[in-house]
Design a protein around this motif. Structure first.
Motif: not given
Length: 621
Positions: A237, A241, A246, A333, A337, A341
């Motif tokens: 995960k 990200i 996402v 959230w 993210c 990134s």
């Protein structure tokens, strides 16, 4: 702040927690700790700490220590170390390329000198020393994870990331609970985080190999993020990200890069109208005619006026609040993210592989070579006399607890060995001592010589040897860890050492059993003689209280004021209100009583005040 996060899950273990267990020790941690605490205050503090703590662990706590050295640091660790050095020194990092080589060599040469001195000392003490390929805490963690040792002693929280299951952060030798211990099982149960979760947190907030982490993400955000994934999928995960994708959030589907979730294309239903008077669903006009179903009143006069800060709990309002909270969490959230990134090459594969590596030391197929030998006493005396300027007698005396522990262990396996350090033989167990809540046997050793007349045996001190049980008061904790236990008392041809009862029972079972039976018999006689005394009067029980205990001010005056003094005080107060209170006869009576100075002052002030008041009343008449 990682240790602060783990603090609620710490266990403070007692003396016997590590007895007969193997423990890996990060030697660099000891050296840095002592150099920082006692720099320019003592001669070679790293040698003092290593010597005293090793003897302490081996003799007092029954530990089998394994010392681990740092190897060659990784390029990332070296770079992070230099950045930290410049940051705390206030040096501009733009000049780091010029100054890096000189500062690194100067700092490392002094530190390596301390490490080499400690290694030579430990080898003379017979302790095993291992060298890691990279970080010492990594090898400590590997030894712990693979079952070669039961715990590791280090203050570097990276040990959990390398796979340690039991970490002892600090030692407090002069305490009833000397070990501050952290178990990975407690951390998993309390925080819900496993090893890979902790590695993911370190990647987000920063670690020893990357001090910066992700800009804008602290410990709270990192914990909240990683808890949303299982241990098996957390790294995958993070890769998603980092590439700008996402992941799903609570089953909702969203488009990457969107600030608002697009899980439902249909617009939500409009909120139901509410009464401005009572705050419940419906119109104000209708509620004036009859009360609504939410307002319960005895009469049908209408609804009740809503209170300040009122919140409606109808299904419509509840759904609106849940939707707002959900949107708030989703936006948080997506914001997190997006921060991740923006980082280049996140997560760092090299750091993940370093933490997950299972080869931090050069071992044989059978595993690491862990052997504990006998101390080389003569060479050790010469070494410490040269480096610390200690007297040989002082060094031998400080080594005696370790030598007696080795002697008792060997005697339990081989009963043919008879003399301690080739000079002393077991004589008797003198008594039981309690220090910091832990029991010791005070063992008496007699010097074995051929000519008994040449040894003048001194008279035993009755106040030290008559009692079978004694509790020793706690001693202050010293930075040098010099207060070694068991204690040693050299008295001519006798020596007294404090030994672990279990070791004494293993080496001398018959003598230990005899001492225990005699002690139980004396305790039984002592209880029988103390039973009639406990059934005595209240005055006897009061007088039997220990005199060395400091009382509070109220308890002091209560115990020193006898009934006769209390009665005399009451009589003086009564007589002060009658005529002739100041007569010489009464003054002589007061002065003849055995009262404290404070009582005289109090009653004198009261009598003089009442006399002045009486004179004032007469003059007014």
């Amino acid at each position: 702040k990682f240790w602060e996060l783990l603090k609620p899950y710490a266990r403070f273990e007692g003396f016997d927690f590590l007895r007969h267990k193997k423990v890996a020790i990060d030697l660099s941690f000891w050296i840095v700790q002592q150099e920082t605490a006692l720099k320019n205050q003592a001669l070679n503090p790293h040698l003092r700490l290593t010597f005293f703590r090793t003897v302490n662990l081996f003799s007092k706590f029954g530990v089998f220590p394994v010392f681990v050295l740092d190897g060659t640091p990784s390029p990332l660790k070296s770079q992070a170390r230099m950045v930290r050095f410049f940051r705390f020194s206030g040096i501009d990092t733009s000049t780091s390329n010029v100054a890096e080589e000189g500062v690194s060599k100067e700092r490392n040469s002094a530190f390596k000198r301390c490490v080499n001195d400690c290694v030579e000392l430990l080898e003379l003490l017979g302790m095993p020393v291992l060298k890691a390929n990279g970080e010492a805490e990594a090898l400590c963690a590997q030894l712990n994870r693979d079952g070669h040792v039961d715990a590791c002693i280090t203050a570097d929280s990276d040990a959990f990331l390398f796979g340690a299951t039991c970490v002892i952060k600090s030692l407090r030798p002069n305490s009833k609970e000397p070990f501050e211990c952290y178990n990975m099982s407690d951390i998993e149960a309390g925080l819900g985080l496993k090893r890979k979760h902790l590695i993911a947190v370190s990647l987000l907030v920063g670690n020893d190999h990357d001090l910066n982490g992700v800009q804008g993400i602290g410990l709270d955000k990192a914990l909240r993020l990683v808890r949303g994934f299982s241990e098996d999928e957390i790294f995958d995960k993070l890769y998603e990200i980092g590439k700008g994708h996402v992941p799903l959030f609570q089953g909702e589907i969203r488009c990457a890069g969107d600030a608002i979730p697009c899980s439902d294309e249909r617009s939500p239903k409009a909120k139901q109208s509410h009464c401005s008077f009572c705050g419940h669903p419906g119109s104000k006009k209708a509620h004036f005619k009859s009360c609504c179903e939410y307002c319960i009143t005895d009469s049908n006069d209408g609804c009740l006026k809503k209170s300040q800060g009122f919140k409606c709990n109808c299904s419509s309002c509840d759904k609106v609040r849940k939707d707002k909270d959900k949107k708030k969490h989703e936006n948080w959230w997506i914001n997190v993210c997006n921060l991740i990134s923006k980082e280049t090459k996140f997560p760092n594969d090299e750091i993940i592989e370093m933490y997950m590596c299972n080869n931090h030391g050069e071992f044989t197929e059978e595993g690491p070579l862990l052997e504990w030998g006998d101390p080389k006493t003569d060479l050790l005396v010469d070494f410490l006399a040269y480096h610390q300027s200690w007297k040989p007698s002082y060094i031998r005396q400080r080594m005696l607890p370790m030598l007696s522990t080795l002697y008792l262990r060997e005697l339990a396996r081989n009963p043919n060995k008879t003399l301690l350090v080739g000079q002393y033989e077991f004589h008797s167990i003198q008594r039981v001592k309690i220090r910091y809540g832990h029991q010791y046997y005070e063992v008496k050793w007699k010097k074995a010589i051929s000519n008994e007349l040449s040894c003048a045996v001194p008279v035993e001190q009755s106040n030290m040897l008559e009692e079978e049980f004694i509790e020793v008061g706690d001693e202050p904790i010293g930075l040098l860890d010099e207060s070694i236990e068991p204690q040693i008392h050299v008295d001519g041809c006798w020596i007294l050492t404090d030994e672990n009862p279990e070791l004494v029972h293993s080496a001398f079972p018959e003598e230990a059993l005899k001492f225990r039976q005699e002690k139980e018999l004396k305790d039984m006689k002592r209880r029988k003689t103390s039973t009639p005394r406990s059934e005595g009067s209240f005055e006897m029980s009061e007088s039997s209280k220990p005199q060395g205990v400091q009382l509070s001010i109220t308890e002091f005056y209560r115990t020193t004021k006898t009934p006769s003094q209390a009665k005399l005080g009451e009589d003086l107060v009564k007589q002060s209100s009658s005529p002739g209170v100041g007569s010489s006869k009464q003054k002589r009576k007061v002065s003849g009583s055995k009262l404290s100075k404070a009582v005289y002052i109090i009653f004198g002030e009261r009598i003089s005040a009442m006399n002045k008041l009486r004179v004032k009343k007469k003059s007014s008449f």
